[in-house]
Design a protein around this motif. Structure first.
Motif, PDB file in Angstrom:
ATOM      1  N   GLY A 203       0.873  -1.182  -0.020  1.00  0.00           N
ATOM      2  CA  GLY A 203      -0.158  -0.088  -0.086  1.00  0.00           C
ATOM      3  C   GLY A 203       1.072   1.229   0.021  1.00  0.00           C
ATOM      4  N   LYS A 209       1.637   3.529   9.909  1.00  0.00           N
ATOM      5  CA  LYS A 209       0.544   3.132   9.900  1.00  0.00           C
ATOM      6  C   LYS A 209      -0.324   3.583  11.032  1.00  0.00           C
ATOM      7  CE  LYS A 209       1.335  -1.423   7.928  1.00  0.00           C
ATOM      8  NZ  LYS A 209       2.800  -1.175   8.001  1.00  0.00           N
ATOM      9  N   GLU A 211      -2.810   2.300  12.681  1.00  0.00           N
ATOM     10  CA  GLU A 211      -2.943   1.602  13.844  1.00  0.00           C
ATOM     11  C   GLU A 211      -2.014   1.568  14.877  1.00  0.00           C
ATOM     12  OE1 GLU A 211      -3.130   0.822  10.677  1.00  0.00           O
ATOM     13  OE2 GLU A 211      -4.565  -0.907  10.290  1.00  0.00           O
ATOM     14  N   ASP A 212      -0.576   1.985  14.463  1.00  0.00           N
ATOM     15  CA  ASP A 212       0.539   1.888  15.125  1.00  0.00           C
ATOM     16  C   ASP A 212       0.865   3.249  16.006  1.00  0.00           C
ATOM     17  OD1 ASP A 212       0.644  -0.862  14.671  1.00  0.00           O
ATOM     18  OD2 ASP A 212       2.042  -0.475  12.950  1.00  0.00           O
ATOM     19  N   VAL A 215       0.559   9.314  17.764  1.00  0.00           N
ATOM     20  CA  VAL A 215      -0.181  10.596  17.497  1.00  0.00           C
ATOM     21  C   VAL A 215      -0.920  10.598  16.148  1.00  0.00           C
ATOM     22  CG1 VAL A 215       0.229  13.186  17.292  1.00  0.00           C
ATOM     23  CG2 VAL A 215       1.682  11.739  19.054  1.00  0.00           C
ATOM     24  N   LEU A 239       4.744  16.513  15.480  1.00  0.00           N
ATOM     25  CA  LEU A 239       4.186  15.605  16.473  1.00  0.00           C
ATOM     26  C   LEU A 239       4.912  14.106  16.362  1.00  0.00           C
ATOM     27  CD1 LEU A 239       0.724  16.809  16.998  1.00  0.00           C
ATOM     28  CD2 LEU A 239       2.919  17.716  18.155  1.00  0.00           C
ATOM     29  N   GLN A 260      -8.757   6.469   6.306  1.00  0.00           N
ATOM     30  CA  GLN A 260     -10.060   6.771   6.768  1.00  0.00           C
ATOM     31  C   GLN A 260     -10.335   6.175   8.350  1.00  0.00           C
ATOM     32  OE1 GLN A 260     -13.601   5.705   4.514  1.00  0.00           O
ATOM     33  NE2 GLN A 260     -14.749   5.326   6.294  1.00  0.00           N
ATOM     34  N   GLY A 262     -12.762   5.224  11.648  1.00  0.00           N
ATOM     35  CA  GLY A 262     -14.181   5.286  12.084  1.00  0.00           C
ATOM     36  C   GLY A 262     -14.591   3.789  11.873  1.00  0.00           C
ATOM     37  N   GLY A 265     -13.707   2.172   8.768  1.00  0.00           N
ATOM     38  CA  GLY A 265     -12.271   2.422   8.485  1.00  0.00           C
ATOM     39  C   GLY A 265     -11.527   1.744   9.352  1.00  0.00           C
ATOM     40  N   ILE A 267      -9.748   1.347  13.100  1.00  0.00           N
ATOM     41  CA  ILE A 267      -9.943   1.669  14.574  1.00  0.00           C
ATOM     42  C   ILE A 267      -8.696   2.198  15.153  1.00  0.00           C
ATOM     43  CG2 ILE A 267     -10.874   0.594  16.691  1.00  0.00           C
ATOM     44  CD1 ILE A 267     -13.303   0.499  14.896  1.00  0.00           C
ATOM     45  N   ASP A 271      -2.279   7.790  21.554  1.00  0.00           N
ATOM     46  CA  ASP A 271      -2.138   8.702  22.758  1.00  0.00           C
ATOM     47  C   ASP A 271      -2.892   9.933  22.509  1.00  0.00           C
ATOM     48  OD1 ASP A 271      -0.702   6.553  24.253  1.00  0.00           O
ATOM     49  OD2 ASP A 271       1.110   7.460  23.522  1.00  0.00           O
ATOM     50  N   LEU A 272      -2.488  10.602  21.352  1.00  0.00           N
ATOM     51  CA  LEU A 272      -3.013  11.908  21.223  1.00  0.00           C
ATOM     52  C   LEU A 272      -3.726  12.150  19.845  1.00  0.00           C
ATOM     53  CD1 LEU A 272      -3.270  14.888  21.959  1.00  0.00           C
ATOM     54  CD2 LEU A 272      -1.182  15.127  20.949  1.00  0.00           C
TER      55      LEU A 272
ATOM     56  N   ARG B 124     -17.641  -7.755   7.113  1.00  0.00           N
ATOM     57  CA  ARG B 124     -16.420  -8.036   7.850  1.00  0.00           C
ATOM     58  C   ARG B 124     -16.935  -7.914   9.435  1.00  0.00           C
ATOM     59  NH1 ARG B 124     -12.651  -2.475   8.146  1.00  0.00           N
ATOM     60  NH2 ARG B 124     -13.374  -1.850  10.368  1.00  0.00           N
ATOM     61  N   ARG B 168      -2.637  -5.278   6.401  1.00  0.00           N
ATOM     62  CA  ARG B 168      -2.008  -4.229   6.998  1.00  0.00           C
ATOM     63  C   ARG B 168      -0.894  -3.585   6.158  1.00  0.00           C
ATOM     64  NH1 ARG B 168      -0.850  -4.257  13.357  1.00  0.00           N
ATOM     65  NH2 ARG B 168      -0.269  -2.090  12.581  1.00  0.00           N
ATOM     66  N   ASP B 169      -0.393  -4.349   5.279  1.00  0.00           N
ATOM     67  CA  ASP B 169       0.516  -3.567   4.319  1.00  0.00           C
ATOM     68  C   ASP B 169       0.072  -3.253   3.119  1.00  0.00           C
ATOM     69  OD1 ASP B 169       2.436  -4.071   6.489  1.00  0.00           O
ATOM     70  OD2 ASP B 169       2.539  -6.269   5.845  1.00  0.00           O
ATOM     71  N   GLY B 170      -0.942  -3.579   2.485  1.00  0.00           N
ATOM     72  CA  GLY B 170      -1.419  -3.137   1.181  1.00  0.00           C
ATOM     73  C   GLY B 170      -2.261  -4.056   1.024  1.00  0.00           C
ATOM     74  N   VAL B 265       2.175  13.158  26.727  1.00  0.00           N
ATOM     75  CA  VAL B 265       2.235  12.067  25.819  1.00  0.00           C
ATOM     76  C   VAL B 265       3.108  12.352  24.762  1.00  0.00           C
ATOM     77  CG1 VAL B 265       0.012  11.282  26.448  1.00  0.00           C
ATOM     78  CG2 VAL B 265       0.266  12.786  24.561  1.00  0.00           C
ATOM     79  N   LEU B 266       3.912  13.786  24.466  1.00  0.00           N
ATOM     80  CA  LEU B 266       4.683  13.990  23.361  1.00  0.00           C
ATOM     81  C   LEU B 266       6.097  13.549  23.526  1.00  0.00           C
ATOM     82  CD1 LEU B 266       2.871  17.060  21.828  1.00  0.00           C
ATOM     83  CD2 LEU B 266       2.620  14.753  21.067  1.00  0.00           C
TER      84      LEU B 266
END
Lengths: 342, 266
Positions: A203, A209, A211-212, A215, A239, A260, A262, A265, A267, A271-272, B124, B168-170, B265-266
């Motif tokens: 992608g 990513k 998910e990871d 911020v 940031l 996206q 939501g 999209g 989840i 942290d921020l 899904r 996750r990668d594409g 958190v930063l």
């Protein structure tokens, strides 16, 4: 009732969710008063498992069951389910918990069905009531929480990623010789016809990513156009975060679909989370309910996003973002001039 | 080629949290003014099935739903999109089924009424429970392989199917032999079509095959709930939003910068 944390590592080493998984498993074991165990299933040689086994022991597992086979590397989720259906009962545990990464989320309900076990997914909290576990999970797009109780002797629970904390206490000293138990894969677990990957396309490699990300700076309809996302990107850069988007911004073509956030999209659980020009439709909020801190910038004081946010600024983001980016860059000592220049 | 798509009727996920309430007696949401709609990902699954039928040049798309009479609406929606036929499992006194009860009913109906099938499609996850369980469980019951997070399916060589799926990668393409369970996620390439008015009208005249759940061969233990919702509650808002104040934009931004840094958190 013993609890086993099931760690899937078909590529050899476990993913980043192990600490959090063990955090959840510690709480589940405390709730039942049972022993905490771990089971690692790895696509590697047995000898390569020692570091993972030690890590799981340090994170609190009294005993670590380990099953390794290089052939697991090319297997699909179905092979893991078949293997686990044999291995989990060998641990003696009646509760199995898995990390909810895409693989774990796929394995959990199938394993439950195979074991005749109660299945629960997206767990965000564990409550102990009279020696029983109540598994708390969001439902109705996060508008409500459900406390789920198993009605079977066994349970397979899948943990929502990035919600639990690593166990507070670690086991120290040398790992006892009898703490690691090697198991063999059940016969035939790797056989049979399976889906076969014939093509892989990476992608967009742009940025980290969602998910990871620790911020996320995310934009919605209020951003007004694709050029507005440039300003979000600069803030995200300062940031050290990623850029996301609401469905409205994606539908408008201002941001690609893989950004996206939501219910329909990604989840996310940063942290921020900085929501820029996002009104806060409930399907969007369902994707960010795991965020630790939400900051909302929106010129409409009535926008629902402010009810989900901890910090709010009512203002046109165009006036806010350059200033905010600049000042945060200075405060953090990160490329303030660059932020100003660009 | 026979394609089955399982669709669920759910409380509109877009309803505002302000209108959302839980009946303390039943521990279920109060429907109130919120409409009942086809679950978002299930609608996308219908679209993916229709596209596969079109790519194959022929075939039948059957829509299947477990739900009361009102669920006819989501089946008619699927038929308006051009699904060929519809089957509804009438749950009778079952109440709110859990994932195992749902999967067992669907699997039994597929076996009894809709077999042979080449692909059984699911969204899904459902738009209300977000569990992501039922498709996987149906695959287990029917002994089929599963491909998750599919965004499209096309015919491959030798009767096999090529499933394009999000990772996750594409994106990856998976070759799989039918029959198979496929769970579907959204992508720009599978935005559900909007039915033509004449097709909506025609769908309302089409018959819906109704199967009574007690008549289906479901193992006794799978007629029971395996995981019950012991409690359902609206999470407490643990913080009120703190609005940044100040005489100028600069002052308000400075206040925000301090507040963000205070989060540590930063």
């Amino acid at each position: 009732m013993s609890v086993v944390a099931v760690v899937l590592a078909p590529e050899g080493t476990p993913g980043s969710g192990v600490d959090e998984l063990m955090g959840c498993a510690v709480e589940a074991a405390r709730a039942t008063g049972g022993e905490l165990l771990a089971l690692v299933l790895a696509g590697t040689e047995r000898t390569a498992l020692a570091p993972t086994a030690e890590r799981l022991w340090r994170l609190g597992a009294r005993r670590v069951f380990a099953a390794a086979d290089p052939a697991l590397r090319d297997s699909d989720a179905g092979a893991l389910v078949a293997a686990l259906a044999g291995l989990v009962p060998e641990t003696g545990a009646s509760v199995a918990v898995l990390d909810g990464d895409p693989l774990g989320a796929q394995v959990g309900p199938r394993l439950a069905m195979r074991l005749g076990a109660a299945s629960v997914t997206e767990v965000v909290e564990v409550r102990g009531v009279d020696g029983q576990i109540l598994w708390v999970r969001p439902i109705y797009g996060g508008k409500a929480m459900a406390a789920v109780r198993a009605r079977r002797p066994r349970t397979v629970a899948v943990v929502r990623p990035r919600v639990f904390r690593a166990p507070a206490a670690m086991q120290e000293g040398p790992v006892p010789a009898d703490a690691v138990v090697h198991l063999s894969l059940p016969a035939g677990a790797l056989g049979g016809a399976r889906p076969r990957v014939v093509e892989r396309r990476a992608g967009s490699s742009e940025g980290q990513k969602l998910e990871d990300a620790r911020v996320i700076v995310s934009g919605g309809r209020g951003v007004g156009g694709p050029e507005g996302f440039e300003a979000l990107r600069r803030l995200a850069e300062v940031l050290g975060g990623a850029v996301g988007a609401s469905r409205a911004a994606v539908d408008a073509g201002w941001a690609p679909a893989h950004l996206q956030i939501g219910q329909t999209g990604k989840i996310v659980a940063p942290d921020l989370y900085v929501a820029v020009g996002i009104s806060g439709a409930s399907q969007h909020l369902a994707g960010v309910s795991g965020a630790r801190h939400v900051v909302a910038i929106n010129k409409d004081p009535e926008a629902p996003i402010f009810r989900a946010a901890e910090l709010g600024l009512v203002e046109d983001y165009r006036k806010v973002l350059p200033l905010l980016t600049d000042r945060l860059a200075q405060a953090l000592g990160r490329g303030g001039d660059a932020a100003r220049a660009s | 080629m026979h394609l089955v798509v399982c669709v669920k009727q759910v409380l509109d996920p877009e309803m505002s949290p302000r209108d959302f309430a839980i009946d303390p007696a039943t521990k279920r949401p109060v429907a109130g003014k919120a409409p009942l709609v086809i679950s978002t990902f299930d609608e996308i699954a219908v679209e993916v099935a229709l596209k596969l039928r079109e790519a194959a040049g022929s075939g039948t798309v059957s829509a299947l739903s477990l739900g009361p009479k009102s669920a006819d609406e989501v089946l008619r929606k699927a038929m308006a999109m051009q699904a060929d036929r519809a089957v509804r499992i009438e749950p009778g006194s079952l109440g709110e089924p859990d994932a195992v009860q749902t999967a067992s009913a669907l699997a039994a109906a597929i076996r009894e009424r809709l077999w042979p099938a080449d692909v059984v499609f699911f969204g899904r996850q459902a738009g209300d429970t977000d569990g992501g369980q039922v498709g996987l469980m149906v695959a287990e019951i029917l002994g089929l392989p599963v491909v998750t997070h599919a965004i499209g399916v096309r015919p491959g060589e030798g009767g096999k199917l090529l499933v394009e799926r999000e990772t996750r990668d594409g994106v990856e393409v998976v070759e799989v032999a039918a029959p198979v369970v496929v769970t579907v996620t959204n992508a720009p390439s599978n935005v559900p079509r909007i039915p033509k008015v004449k097709d909506v009208m025609a769908a309302h005249r089409k018959p819906i095959d109704v199967v009574e759940l007690p008549a289906l061969p479901v193992p006794e233990e799978s007629r029971q709930s395996w995981a019950e919702i012991a409690d359902l509650f609206v999470p407490a808002q643990d913080h009120r939003c703190r609005m940044m104040e100040g005489d100028s934009v600069e002052a308000r931004v400075d206040a925000l910068v301090r507040a963000i840094l205070d989060l540590k958190v930063l």
